[in-house]
Design a protein around this motif. Structure first.
Motif, PDB file in Angstrom:
ATOM      1  N   LEU A  40       0.824  -1.202   0.000  1.00 52.25           N
ATOM      2  CA  LEU A  40       0.000   0.000   0.000  1.00 52.25           C
ATOM      3  C   LEU A  40       0.863   1.258   0.000  1.00 52.25           C
ATOM      4  O   LEU A  40       0.601   2.200  -0.741  1.00 52.25           O
ATOM      5  CB  LEU A  40      -0.932  -0.001   1.213  1.00 52.25           C
ATOM      6  N   ARG A  41       1.909   1.261   0.784  1.00 47.87           N
ATOM      7  CA  ARG A  41       2.811   2.419   0.840  1.00 47.87           C
ATOM      8  C   ARG A  41       3.467   2.642  -0.514  1.00 47.87           C
ATOM      9  O   ARG A  41       3.565   3.761  -0.998  1.00 47.87           O
ATOM     10  CB  ARG A  41       3.872   2.209   1.913  1.00 47.87           C
ATOM     11  N   ASP A  44       1.533   4.423  -3.365  1.00 49.22           N
ATOM     12  CA  ASP A  44       1.417   5.875  -3.320  1.00 49.22           C
ATOM     13  C   ASP A  44       2.559   6.582  -4.039  1.00 49.22           C
ATOM     14  O   ASP A  44       2.531   7.785  -4.216  1.00 49.22           O
ATOM     15  CB  ASP A  44       1.363   6.376  -1.872  1.00 49.22           C
ATOM     16  N   TYR A  45       3.589   5.844  -4.447  1.00 50.27           N
ATOM     17  CA  TYR A  45       4.743   6.429  -5.120  1.00 50.27           C
ATOM     18  C   TYR A  45       4.699   6.090  -6.601  1.00 50.27           C
ATOM     19  O   TYR A  45       4.237   5.024  -6.981  1.00 50.27           O
ATOM     20  CB  TYR A  45       6.048   5.883  -4.516  1.00 50.27           C
TER      21      TYR A  45
END
Length: 68
Positions: A40-41, A44-45
């Protein structure tokens, strides 16, 4: 193998198939939950190009290979 709290990557972080224990910060969690947080992290990139991945098409790169 990546801690979702501190980011430390260590194969020893996987105490078992189902259990994640960070050797750096001590974070303990179900391994699948920890992995989902990391995914998930990263979502975001923007995607980073894979090293060695061909960016241009073969004909733009000067390839002489032709379709059959």
């Amino acid at each position: 193998q990546t801690c979702s709290v501190c980011g430390r990557v260590d194969p020893a972080n996987r105490a078992s198939q189902a259990r994640f224990v960070c050797t750096a910060c001590g974070h303990t969690e179900n391994a699948d939950i920890n992995a989902a947080k990391n995914i998930l992290r990263r979502a975001d990139y923007p995607l980073k190009p894979v090293e060695g991945h061909r960016i241009r098409r073969p004909n733009e790169a000067g390839s002489t290979r032709r379709a059959a």
